[in-house]
Design a protein around this motif. Structure first.
Motif, short mmCIF file in Angstrom:
data_model
loop_
_atom_site.label_atom_id
_atom_site.label_comp_id
_atom_site.label_asym_id
_atom_site.label_seq_id
_atom_site.Cartn_x
_atom_site.Cartn_y
_atom_site.Cartn_z
N TRP A 36 0.87 -1.17 0.00
CA TRP A 36 0.00 0.00 0.00
C TRP A 36 0.91 1.22 0.00
O TRP A 36 1.86 1.30 0.76
CB TRP A 36 -0.88 0.03 1.26
N ASP A 40 -9.71 -0.83 7.66
CA ASP A 40 -10.32 -1.84 6.82
C ASP A 40 -11.77 -2.12 7.25
O ASP A 40 -12.22 -1.71 8.31
CB ASP A 40 -9.49 -3.12 6.78
N GLU A 41 -12.48 -2.81 6.40
CA GLU A 41 -13.90 -3.10 6.62
C GLU A 41 -14.12 -3.89 7.91
O GLU A 41 -15.07 -3.65 8.64
CB GLU A 41 -14.45 -3.87 5.42
#
Length: 68
Positions: free
Chosen positions: A11, A50-51
């Motif tokens: 990332w 994050d989710e």
């Protein structure tokens, strides 16, 4: 060509162009605070939530506040 399945694309921070690192980060959300490991830019400190975190731990904080 031998491709290692363990390798992942890193990332990259859009602002700083630095590779994000997994770090222990203090999160303050709706008056509750907790520490979690998040991908964070070493320069500007931007994080990716994050989710799993958004729908898990943060949901617990919301529920705790609703129950008060």
């Amino acid at each position: 060509m031998n491709i290692n399945k363990e390798e992942k694309t890193p990332w990259i921070c859009d602002k700083c162009n630095k590779e994000l690192e997994l770090r222990q980060v203090k999160v303050l959300y709706l008056g509750g605070n907790f520490e979690v490991e998040l991908m964070q830019c070493p320069q500007c400190k931007m994080v990716i939530i994050d989710e799993k975190l958004a729908l898990g731990k943060m949901k617990e904080v919301e529920k705790g506040l609703e129950d008060k």
